[in-house]
Write a protein that holds these residues in place. Structure first.
Motif, PDB file in Angstrom:
ATOM      1  N   ARG A   1       0.834  -1.204   0.000  1.00  0.00           N
ATOM      2  CA  ARG A   1       0.000   0.000   0.000  1.00  0.00           C
ATOM      3  C   ARG A   1       0.868   1.253   0.000  1.00  0.00           C
ATOM      4  O   ARG A   1       0.577   2.239  -0.668  1.00  0.00           O
ATOM      5  CB  ARG A   1      -0.932   0.006   1.216  1.00  0.00           C
ATOM      6  CG  ARG A   1      -2.099  -0.961   1.069  1.00  0.00           C
ATOM      7  CD  ARG A   1      -3.252  -0.573   1.994  1.00  0.00           C
ATOM      8  NE  ARG A   1      -2.885  -0.669   3.397  1.00  0.00           N
ATOM      9  CZ  ARG A   1      -2.969  -1.793   4.094  1.00  0.00           C
ATOM     10  NH1 ARG A   1      -3.399  -2.904   3.537  1.00  0.00           N
ATOM     11  NH2 ARG A   1      -2.621  -1.810   5.355  1.00  0.00           N
TER      12      ARG A   1
ATOM     13  N   LYS B   1       1.066   4.236  -2.946  1.00  0.00           N
ATOM     14  CA  LYS B   1       1.015   5.670  -2.657  1.00  0.00           C
ATOM     15  C   LYS B   1       2.232   6.379  -3.206  1.00  0.00           C
ATOM     16  O   LYS B   1       2.155   7.478  -3.751  1.00  0.00           O
ATOM     17  CB  LYS B   1       0.922   5.896  -1.142  1.00  0.00           C
ATOM     18  CG  LYS B   1      -0.421   5.494  -0.555  1.00  0.00           C
ATOM     19  CD  LYS B   1      -0.406   5.685   0.962  1.00  0.00           C
ATOM     20  CE  LYS B   1      -1.702   5.203   1.579  1.00  0.00           C
ATOM     21  NZ  LYS B   1      -1.675   5.253   3.055  1.00  0.00           N
ATOM     22  N   LYS B   2       3.370   5.732  -3.043  1.00  0.00           N
ATOM     23  CA  LYS B   2       4.608   6.355  -3.505  1.00  0.00           C
ATOM     24  C   LYS B   2       4.605   6.515  -5.015  1.00  0.00           C
ATOM     25  O   LYS B   2       4.965   7.552  -5.561  1.00  0.00           O
ATOM     26  CB  LYS B   2       5.811   5.519  -3.070  1.00  0.00           C
ATOM     27  CG  LYS B   2       6.123   5.599  -1.599  1.00  0.00           C
ATOM     28  CD  LYS B   2       7.253   4.667  -1.236  1.00  0.00           C
ATOM     29  CE  LYS B   2       7.595   4.772   0.252  1.00  0.00           C
ATOM     30  NZ  LYS B   2       8.605   3.796   0.665  1.00  0.00           N
TER      31      LYS B   2
ATOM     32  N   ALA C   1       1.992   9.126  -6.024  1.00  0.00           N
ATOM     33  CA  ALA C   1       2.087  10.493  -5.514  1.00  0.00           C
ATOM     34  C   ALA C   1       3.447  11.141  -5.538  1.00  0.00           C
ATOM     35  O   ALA C   1       3.542  12.363  -5.594  1.00  0.00           O
ATOM     36  CB  ALA C   1       1.569  10.525  -4.074  1.00  0.00           C
TER      37      ALA C   1
ATOM     38  N   LYS D   1      -1.923   5.118 -10.115  1.00  0.00           N
ATOM     39  CA  LYS D   1      -2.554   6.440 -10.084  1.00  0.00           C
ATOM     40  C   LYS D   1      -4.076   6.310  -9.992  1.00  0.00           C
ATOM     41  O   LYS D   1      -4.714   6.958  -9.170  1.00  0.00           O
ATOM     42  CB  LYS D   1      -2.151   7.212 -11.340  1.00  0.00           C
ATOM     43  CG  LYS D   1      -2.447   8.697 -11.311  1.00  0.00           C
ATOM     44  CD  LYS D   1      -1.934   9.331 -12.593  1.00  0.00           C
ATOM     45  CE  LYS D   1      -2.191  10.829 -12.607  1.00  0.00           C
ATOM     46  NZ  LYS D   1      -1.322  11.539 -11.666  1.00  0.00           N
TER      47      LYS D   1
ATOM     48  N   GLU E   1      -5.111   4.658  -6.596  1.00  0.00           N
ATOM     49  CA  GLU E   1      -5.023   5.590  -5.484  1.00  0.00           C
ATOM     50  C   GLU E   1      -6.156   6.606  -5.535  1.00  0.00           C
ATOM     51  O   GLU E   1      -6.795   6.899  -4.529  1.00  0.00           O
ATOM     52  CB  GLU E   1      -3.661   6.301  -5.522  1.00  0.00           C
ATOM     53  CG  GLU E   1      -3.462   7.343  -4.437  1.00  0.00           C
ATOM     54  CD  GLU E   1      -3.223   6.740  -3.065  1.00  0.00           C
ATOM     55  OE1 GLU E   1      -3.303   5.509  -2.932  1.00  0.00           O
ATOM     56  OE2 GLU E   1      -2.967   7.504  -2.133  1.00  0.00           O
TER      57      GLU E   1
ATOM     58  N   GLU F   1      -9.598   6.903  -2.909  1.00  0.00           N
ATOM     59  CA  GLU F   1      -9.892   8.075  -2.094  1.00  0.00           C
ATOM     60  C   GLU F   1     -11.329   8.544  -2.237  1.00  0.00           C
ATOM     61  O   GLU F   1     -11.816   9.342  -1.457  1.00  0.00           O
ATOM     62  CB  GLU F   1      -8.949   9.228  -2.477  1.00  0.00           C
ATOM     63  CG  GLU F   1      -7.482   8.949  -2.178  1.00  0.00           C
ATOM     64  CD  GLU F   1      -7.229   8.723  -0.702  1.00  0.00           C
ATOM     65  OE1 GLU F   1      -7.842   9.432   0.097  1.00  0.00           O
ATOM     66  OE2 GLU F   1      -6.451   7.808  -0.368  1.00  0.00           O
TER      67      GLU F   1
ATOM     68  N   SER G   1       4.797   6.993   5.092  1.00  0.00           N
ATOM     69  CA  SER G   1       4.365   6.373   3.849  1.00  0.00           C
ATOM     70  C   SER G   1       4.779   7.178   2.629  1.00  0.00           C
ATOM     71  O   SER G   1       4.870   6.648   1.531  1.00  0.00           O
ATOM     72  CB  SER G   1       2.844   6.189   3.855  1.00  0.00           C
ATOM     73  OG  SER G   1       2.207   7.432   3.993  1.00  0.00           O
ATOM     74  N   SER G   2       5.050   8.443   2.819  1.00  0.00           N
ATOM     75  CA  SER G   2       5.463   9.261   1.679  1.00  0.00           C
ATOM     76  C   SER G   2       6.982   9.315   1.545  1.00  0.00           C
ATOM     77  O   SER G   2       7.501  10.021   0.684  1.00  0.00           O
ATOM     78  CB  SER G   2       4.893  10.680   1.809  1.00  0.00           C
ATOM     79  OG  SER G   2       5.409  11.299   2.958  1.00  0.00           O
TER      80      SER G   2
ATOM     81  N   ASP H   1       3.426   1.226   9.060  1.00  0.00           N
ATOM     82  CA  ASP H   1       2.810   2.119   8.077  1.00  0.00           C
ATOM     83  C   ASP H   1       1.916   3.101   8.816  1.00  0.00           C
ATOM     84  O   ASP H   1       1.434   2.804   9.905  1.00  0.00           O
ATOM     85  CB  ASP H   1       1.986   1.305   7.074  1.00  0.00           C
ATOM     86  CG  ASP H   1       1.506   2.144   5.904  1.00  0.00           C
ATOM     87  OD1 ASP H   1       2.066   3.245   5.691  1.00  0.00           O
ATOM     88  OD2 ASP H   1       0.582   1.712   5.204  1.00  0.00           O
TER      89      ASP H   1
ATOM     90  N   ASN I   1      -0.084   7.358   8.404  1.00  0.00           N
ATOM     91  CA  ASN I   1      -0.200   8.590   7.635  1.00  0.00           C
ATOM     92  C   ASN I   1       0.436   9.782   8.326  1.00  0.00           C
ATOM     93  O   ASN I   1       0.111  10.918   8.064  1.00  0.00           O
ATOM     94  CB  ASN I   1      -1.662   8.889   7.287  1.00  0.00           C
ATOM     95  CG  ASN I   1      -2.556   8.834   8.501  1.00  0.00           C
ATOM     96  OD1 ASN I   1      -2.065   8.767   9.630  1.00  0.00           O
ATOM     97  ND2 ASN I   1      -3.853   8.850   8.286  1.00  0.00           N
TER      98      ASN I   1
END
Lengths: 493, 85
Positions: A206, A210-211, A214, A238, A241, A245, A470-471, B27, B29
């Motif tokens: 997951r 995201k990586k 984004a 893309k 994700e 959302e 996560s980013s 993990d 946010n």
């Protein structure tokens, strides 16, 4: 261990920019603010006997072509520290730039002024990281769909692993499957499908989605030759994700058997591609430089214990994350830290040493700022005796230099038995004034691990790993202010 | 807002606390410190300096037991239990 016990010097280019947001992408705009050093120093090291507000360096230009000076200290094995100088004076505010140490601190330390040193230009790759050095770090971009549509894609997130220096990876086999899936998914993917796929992915996968979706660079049509497989994955991620959302319809979306099957297959494919753990284990932990990396067992006054990582920067000094020596809700300064260099499962090839003397900076201890989350463990005099464990050099290269080099991060992760050394190599994604952000795989327990690069064949720590996200995982960057504190601490003899 | 996650690791088969398990955030946010908490003799652990948000927590026992838990960190955090098997 060809270079064991030899003195290896280093080269570093310091930068005079305190604030340099830079992207790693090959086509990214490099925004570089050339300002004079004025670190608002949460980095003031909290020291034993004195606090200082000014760090002065003699000028030492090393031909970076831009007049950058340098802040570096040499990597050595069992030798006395040799340092090279930096440029300019770095004024720091006393408020944050003061050193802090625990009550067990030793007195009599003095900070000293760095002296410039001539750097060697010899390049000789050392053997131990060779198998880790082949990871493709470049970012590739491409465009699918309309010419005006931008697609962001990070190549680094889906690199294959390496085994014995050879690339291995199964993603190529999966791309045709994804290629067939994409048209269907693009036309029919909805929140229910996306959530279904995402729910079946492991946390690691997951994060990967995201990586990819984004964090990739913007590309312009026609300027980059796309790599089909990765672009398909990028599009997939893309849409996945984006759809994930979106809110569900009020009535919910009924998924037929066919769609459920599709979700399962898609999730499995994504898992294989993205969820791959690229970390490699090091078992020859007595080889250079692995013996300089230490497993930490940390006990706080609350009684709680933790696992972390540290690395030698001096004969008695092990650098680490600030939260490995000071945790605000666990009684502050650690009660004790057991340091195990080169730990390999239950084997302690050099034994271990317990310390109760620590250093950090006000930016962490008083202000709890993540970018100042670093410190060190001061080992008892004579710890590890005559064992020549060596030490890492450290440096503050320019942001541009940092982005051109693959970074290496090894530590002792908590998802593996205590204590195994795991890590990997990959390019840094983003460099900010005080932080390095990367997609190196890390987990809890690796806080305090060195993030290092090679310059002219020499290793230089350029960051101290401390946070997951996560980013992008991150490290406190070795800025001139951090450099100066590390140098002061590493001089403890 | 920086908070903490605390709780207990329990063997799902016999309900006993698991000592010396490693508990980590894998993990979430928000940015979380990558330090691993080790459980005490009561199986208790504490992960500090965690921002508000949703996190995946995993526990690894010395005998290979694993367990996971999704946690939403709020201002009113209660102790969590992670069952490993």
């Amino acid at each position: 261990m060809e270079n064991a016990y030899g003195l290896s010097n280093e080269q570093t280019m310091d930068e005079q920019n305190s604030d340099i947001p830079i992207n790693t992408s090959s086509n990214a705009n490099v925004k570089k603010s050339k300002t004079v050093l004025s670190y608002q120093s949460d980095d003031s090291d909290i020291g034993t006997s004195t606090s200082r507000s000014y760090l002065n360096f003699k000028n030492s230009l090393i031909g970076s072509g831009e007049g950058d000076g340098e802040y570096s200290s040499e990597e050595t094995i069992g030798e006395a520290p040799i340092t090279t100088g930096g440029t300019e004076s770095a004024e720091e505010s006393a408020e944050f730039s003061e050193e802090i140490s625990n009550p067990n601190q030793e007195s009599g330390e003095e900070y000293y002024e760095a002296a410039p040193d001539k750097l060697t230009e010899n390049y000789s790759e050392e053997s131990n990281e060779e198998g880790l050095f082949d990871v493709i770090g470049s970012v590739v971009g491409g465009l699918l769909g309309g010419e005006s549509e931008e697609i962001r894609e990070a190549g680094t997130a889906i690199e294959g692993g390496f085994e014995n220096g050879q690339e291995v990876g199964s993603q190529e086999e999966i791309f045709p499957f994804l290629a067939a899936l994409v048209p269907t998914l693009i036309s029919s993917i909805g929140p229910a499908v996306a959530k279904g796929v995402m729910s079946k992915l492991s946390p690691r996968a997951r994060v990967g989605v995201k990586k990819i979706a984004a964090s990739a660079p913007k590309v312009v049509a026609g300027k980059v030759i796309p790599r089909a497989g990765k672009n398909i994955l990028s599009v997939f991620a893309k849409f996945l994700e984006a759809a994930n959302e979106k809110p569900m319809n009020e009535s919910g979306e009924e998924l037929g058997e066919e769609l459920t099957s599709l979700i399962t297959e898609a999730a499995a494919a994504m898992e294989v591609i993205i969820g791959k753990d690229d970390r490699k284990r090091i078992t020859n932990t007595t080889n250079d430089p692995w013996q300089r990396i230490c497993a930490l067992r940390i006990t706080f006054p609350s009684g709680k214990t933790y696992r972390g990582t540290g690395f030698f920067i001096g004969a008695r000094t092990v650098a680490t994350a600030g939260h490995c020596v000071y945790l605000h809700n666990q009684g502050g300064w650690a009660r004790k830290v057991e340091v195990i260099p080169g730990a390999n499962d239950s084997t302690k090839p050099y034994g271990s040493s317990e310390s109760m003397t620590f250093r950090s900076v006000k930016g962490w201890v008083n202000s709890k700022k993540p970018e100042h989350d670093y410190g060190c463990i001061v080992l008892p005099a004579g710890a590890f005796g005559e064992k020549k464990l060596g030490k890492f050099g450290y440096a503050s290269p320019s942001g541009e230099t940092l982005l051109t080099k693959s970074a290496i991060l090894f530590g002792y992760p908590g998802d593996k038995p205590f204590a195994q050394l795991w890590g990997m190599r990959r390019k840094i994604k983003t460099v900010t004034g005080k932080t390095l952000i990367y997609e190196l795989d890390t987990v809890g327990g690796q806080s305090g691990a060195p993030v290092y690069i090679k310059l002219n064949g020499k290793r230089y720590v350029i960051g101290i790993h401390n946070y997951g996200n996560s980013s992008g995982n991150s490290a406190t960057r070795i800025t001139p202010a951090v450099f100066n504190n590390l140098k002061k601490w590493s001089s403890i003899s | 807002m920086i908070l903490s996650i605390h709780g207990q690791v329990i063997n799902s088969e016999n309900g006993t606390p698991v000592e010396n398990a490693s508990v980590i955030i894998i993990d979430g946010n928000g940015s979380f410190p990558e330090i691993a908490s080790m459980t005490d003799f009561e199986g208790k652990f504490s992960l500090e300096n965690v921002p508000l948000g949703k996190y995946q927590i995993r526990a690894y026992g010395l005998k290979g037991e694993e367990g996971k838990k999704t946690v939403v960190v709020t201002h009113k955090m209660e102790a969590i239990k992670i069952f490993v098997e």
